[in-house]
Motif scaffolding. Sequence first.
Motif, mmCIF file in Angstrom:
data_model
loop_
_atom_site.group_PDB
_atom_site.id
_atom_site.type_symbol
_atom_site.label_atom_id
_atom_site.label_comp_id
_atom_site.label_asym_id
_atom_site.label_seq_id
_atom_site.Cartn_x
_atom_site.Cartn_y
_atom_site.Cartn_z
ATOM 1 N N GLY A 1 -3.103 2.518 -7.625
ATOM 2 C CA GLY A 1 -3.875 4.057 -7.274
ATOM 3 C C GLY A 1 -5.225 4.046 -6.649
ATOM 4 N N THR A 2 -5.729 2.853 -6.603
ATOM 5 C CA THR A 2 -7.148 2.603 -5.898
ATOM 6 C C THR A 2 -7.067 3.287 -4.606
ATOM 7 O OG1 THR A 2 -7.483 0.813 -7.235
ATOM 8 C CG2 THR A 2 -8.945 1.156 -5.480
ATOM 9 N N LEU A 3 -7.975 4.127 -4.311
ATOM 10 C CA LEU A 3 -8.235 4.512 -2.736
ATOM 11 C C LEU A 3 -8.656 3.466 -2.035
ATOM 12 C CD1 LEU A 3 -8.318 7.009 -0.819
ATOM 13 C CD2 LEU A 3 -10.742 7.419 -1.327
ATOM 14 N N ILE A 4 -7.981 3.083 -0.885
ATOM 15 C CA ILE A 4 -8.230 2.061 0.143
ATOM 16 C C ILE A 4 -9.232 2.542 1.272
ATOM 17 C CG2 ILE A 4 -7.259 0.376 1.465
ATOM 18 C CD1 ILE A 4 -6.812 -0.298 -1.394
ATOM 19 N N TRP A 5 -8.614 3.754 1.933
ATOM 20 C CA TRP A 5 -9.241 4.703 2.877
ATOM 21 C C TRP A 5 -8.630 6.012 2.640
ATOM 22 C CZ3 TRP A 5 -5.869 5.833 6.473
ATOM 23 C CH2 TRP A 5 -4.524 5.217 6.732
ATOM 24 N N LYS A 6 -9.598 6.684 3.520
ATOM 25 C CA LYS A 6 -8.929 8.214 3.898
ATOM 26 C C LYS A 6 -9.524 8.632 5.368
ATOM 27 C CE LYS A 6 -10.088 13.144 2.427
ATOM 28 N NZ LYS A 6 -11.101 14.112 1.722
ATOM 29 N N TYR A 7 -8.386 9.018 6.031
ATOM 30 C CA TYR A 7 -8.586 9.523 7.155
ATOM 31 C C TYR A 7 -8.486 10.793 7.708
ATOM 32 C CZ TYR A 7 -7.758 9.593 12.411
ATOM 33 O OH TYR A 7 -7.950 9.771 13.737
ATOM 34 N N GLU A 8 -9.673 11.546 8.518
ATOM 35 C CA GLU A 8 -9.847 12.733 9.005
ATOM 36 C C GLU A 8 -10.044 12.832 10.129
ATOM 37 O OE1 GLU A 8 -11.316 15.652 5.866
ATOM 38 O OE2 GLU A 8 -12.097 14.147 5.330
ATOM 39 N N SER A 9 -9.227 13.736 10.870
ATOM 40 C CA SER A 9 -9.599 14.099 12.462
ATOM 41 C C SER A 9 -9.153 15.320 12.869
ATOM 42 C CB SER A 9 -8.860 13.179 13.211
ATOM 43 O OG SER A 9 -9.111 13.360 14.528
ATOM 44 N N ASP A 10 -9.969 15.869 13.705
ATOM 45 C CA ASP A 10 -9.860 17.259 14.369
ATOM 46 C C ASP A 10 -8.632 17.418 15.098
ATOM 47 O OD1 ASP A 10 -12.205 18.091 13.167
ATOM 48 O OD2 ASP A 10 -13.419 17.639 14.944
ATOM 49 N N HIS B 1 0.896 -1.131 0.063
ATOM 50 C CA HIS B 1 -0.047 0.114 0.137
ATOM 51 C C HIS B 1 1.011 1.287 0.064
ATOM 52 C CE1 HIS B 1 -3.034 -2.949 1.453
ATOM 53 N NE2 HIS B 1 -3.871 -2.155 0.851
ATOM 54 N N ILE B 2 0.318 2.371 -0.506
ATOM 55 C CA ILE B 2 0.897 3.482 -0.450
ATOM 56 C C ILE B 2 0.154 4.677 0.563
ATOM 57 C CG2 ILE B 2 1.807 5.539 -1.902
ATOM 58 C CD1 ILE B 2 1.971 3.911 -4.211
ATOM 59 N N TYR B 3 0.881 5.128 1.238
ATOM 60 C CA TYR B 3 0.295 6.030 2.483
ATOM 61 C C TYR B 3 0.881 7.351 2.141
ATOM 62 C CZ TYR B 3 -0.256 1.552 4.539
ATOM 63 O OH TYR B 3 -0.830 0.167 4.835
ATOM 64 N N TYR B 4 0.076 8.515 2.264
ATOM 65 C CA TYR B 4 0.641 9.863 2.295
ATOM 66 C C TYR B 4 -0.193 10.973 2.992
ATOM 67 C CZ TYR B 4 -2.486 11.261 -1.574
ATOM 68 O OH TYR B 4 -3.679 11.559 -2.348
ATOM 69 N N SER B 5 0.289 11.747 3.541
ATOM 70 C CA SER B 5 -0.265 12.942 4.215
ATOM 71 C C SER B 5 -0.542 14.105 3.284
ATOM 72 C CB SER B 5 0.536 13.296 5.523
ATOM 73 O OG SER B 5 1.894 13.702 4.969
ATOM 74 N N TYR B 6 -1.805 14.636 3.483
ATOM 75 C CA TYR B 6 -2.209 15.772 2.643
ATOM 76 C C TYR B 6 -2.656 16.831 3.501
ATOM 77 C CZ TYR B 6 -5.063 18.011 -0.810
ATOM 78 O OH TYR B 6 -5.743 18.905 -1.739
ATOM 79 N N PRO B 7 -1.639 18.114 3.828
ATOM 80 C CA PRO B 7 -1.772 18.973 4.944
ATOM 81 C C PRO B 7 -3.043 19.846 4.562
ATOM 82 C CG PRO B 7 0.442 19.001 4.232
ATOM 83 C CD PRO B 7 -0.210 18.090 3.324
ATOM 84 N N TYR B 8 -3.354 20.058 3.283
ATOM 85 C CA TYR B 8 -4.602 20.968 3.080
ATOM 86 C C TYR B 8 -5.666 20.493 3.489
ATOM 87 C CZ TYR B 8 -7.340 24.067 0.009
ATOM 88 O OH TYR B 8 -8.230 24.878 -0.238
ATOM 89 N N GLN B 9 -5.985 19.194 3.759
ATOM 90 C CA GLN B 9 -7.316 18.911 4.309
ATOM 91 C C GLN B 9 -7.278 18.245 5.502
ATOM 92 O OE1 GLN B 9 -9.114 16.124 1.300
ATOM 93 N NE2 GLN B 9 -9.862 17.847 0.088
ATOM 94 N N ASN B 10 -5.843 18.113 6.296
ATOM 95 C CA ASN B 10 -5.674 17.388 7.160
ATOM 96 C C ASN B 10 -6.331 16.036 7.288
ATOM 97 O OD1 ASN B 10 -4.777 19.923 8.862
ATOM 98 N ND2 ASN B 10 -7.099 20.515 9.117
ATOM 99 N N SER B 11 -5.462 15.338 6.046
ATOM 100 C CA SER B 11 -6.084 13.980 5.995
ATOM 101 C C SER B 11 -4.923 13.142 5.647
ATOM 102 C CB SER B 11 -6.574 14.047 4.632
ATOM 103 O OG SER B 11 -8.056 14.955 4.783
ATOM 104 N N VAL B 12 -5.200 12.020 5.757
ATOM 105 C CA VAL B 12 -4.059 10.612 5.285
ATOM 106 C C VAL B 12 -4.672 9.960 4.476
ATOM 107 C CG1 VAL B 12 -2.753 8.905 6.146
ATOM 108 C CG2 VAL B 12 -2.877 11.095 7.649
ATOM 109 N N PHE B 13 -4.059 9.597 3.332
ATOM 110 C CA PHE B 13 -4.584 8.912 2.355
ATOM 111 C C PHE B 13 -3.658 7.350 2.381
ATOM 112 C CE2 PHE B 13 -6.024 12.663 0.998
ATOM 113 C CZ PHE B 13 -7.330 12.512 0.412
ATOM 114 N N CYS B 14 -4.712 6.360 1.891
ATOM 115 C CA CYS B 14 -4.082 4.792 1.802
ATOM 116 C C CYS B 14 -4.581 4.418 0.252
ATOM 117 C CB CYS B 14 -4.380 3.969 2.868
ATOM 118 S SG CYS B 14 -4.000 2.245 2.628
#
Length: 564
Positions: free
Chosen positions: A480-489, A462-475
Amino acid sequence: MAFCTSTDINCEPCLYNSISVPGKGWCLSCEEGLCQSCVDSHKRRLATKNHKIIEKCHHVASIRHLMSQTCKNHNTILDRYCPFHDDPVCSLCILEKHTNCKGILSLDNVAKNVASSSSLFSLQQNIANLVKNLSQLNKVRTRSSKQLQSDKIVKYTSVRAMRKRLDKHLDTLEEKLLQELSSKAGTCETEINNSLSEIESKTKAAYAVQSNITLLKTMATDVQLFLAIRDIDTSVTTETNWLREFANQHNTDELNLDLNTKPMEDLLRTKSLGSVRIDRIPNHVPINHLNMKEAQIPREAMCNGIDQIQLYQKIHIQYHNEKLVEILFGCIISSNGDIILADGPSKKFTVFNEGGNHIKDIHLPGTPSDLTEISQGRIAVTYGNSKKMEIAEIKDYHYKTVISVRTVASCWGISCDNGQMAVKLLTERINLYDTNGLRIQQIKVEESCPHYINDITIAHRHIYYSYPYQNSVFCLGLDGTLIWKYESDFLQHPRGITTDGYGNVYVVGRHSKNLIVISKDGQNGRELLKCNITPWSVHFDKHYNKLLVRDSEGATVYKVAFRL
């Protein structure tokens, strides 16, 4: 790999009276053999009537040393467990070496359900792998022996055919060549037979370990099984290291005989018919072995996720550079234990040993952004706005470029796993490369913002990357298929990202000044660390379960443990 194979058990209480009586039972609590009379007496006594006795004990002798619950240093009972040092201890051990250790546990609780634990499962996997590896090596060497005999016959035939075309003048020269051929073939046969002999010996020992594991599961207590696993794992790891070294020392090479003869018209003017050379053709035999450095906690705790994870601070490195505050910089713990911090403004790596002491500065050909280890002594480095990455060798703390790869956009985060490198470009894409710098795939990333830099890690396919603009982490999957997206306050402006050996994801929040761990399915997150200084990058050392967290003023190494 030495194990006790005797099946003789004597009654030890009778031996105290100088009477030798064959044992009919074995007391797991007293760790001694008992004759039938002593078994009956044992069951009647108030102090021992609740002891567990194995009455068919003819297999106990081969594993009795593995079931001992006695402290080797103090000859007292092992009844506690220190999670910080990953050691079973007795009360005297605690007083001597563990007075400052927190979270000392009952060994009974730690060993509970050990028969279904991850450590036992890994150990049995390693033993199965060891037997499989030995079998593969045996097949390779046997095939090589058969091929050698075939080569020998073919070359003999060639020499005989040439001999028939010559006069008596060639008799002596022919015999000389055949002798050399036989000698070289004998050298090959000796090498192969020696290898097969070692493999057969190791295979027998590995089967003996398998047998002992089966016996331990049916006869030993949980604590005894817990302790036995540690001893056996050390032996299995030693044998696997031997096996890997054995395979690396040309012991799996194909041995072929190459006959080099001279032109017929030259034969009458020469004193030799030719020469014999041994050709080696490397055989790649993979040696499979699971790393079992983590504390032996039941598999449920290991796989469960994030609630059991606990950090223990090991060392802190003070390293401050005012210019680093607004620049991405990577960090790793290399396979030899060195801690490497990328210093962009100074165009260098700063290297510390595992104790946190500064060793060396490695000067670089540009401004580094991130780095990853490909293999021991070989790394890959991204150079940000220079739009390039390099594969380089580090020998004696000197940097040597091996391959330089140009990228279509600025390249920042980089990570390597299982022969593949993932590189996050400033544009909406991730590039996958092999370890020779050849691009194998380009992945389009739907969600991106060109004004922010993305950190990346690749693991578990799997490939994981952080995305500061949306405070998100993608897997993502490797396609390239999106497995999950994590967001938290409680994760604000995520940056550095890494994974442990179980698929849990660790990411630092720059604005929230914290470190969180995300479950491998992306459904849950937990704050592990609240930071006083803004954290930037993070790296997990899967070999020794260490977590390196870098901030704007230095770096800290934590030991990662699973609490019950």
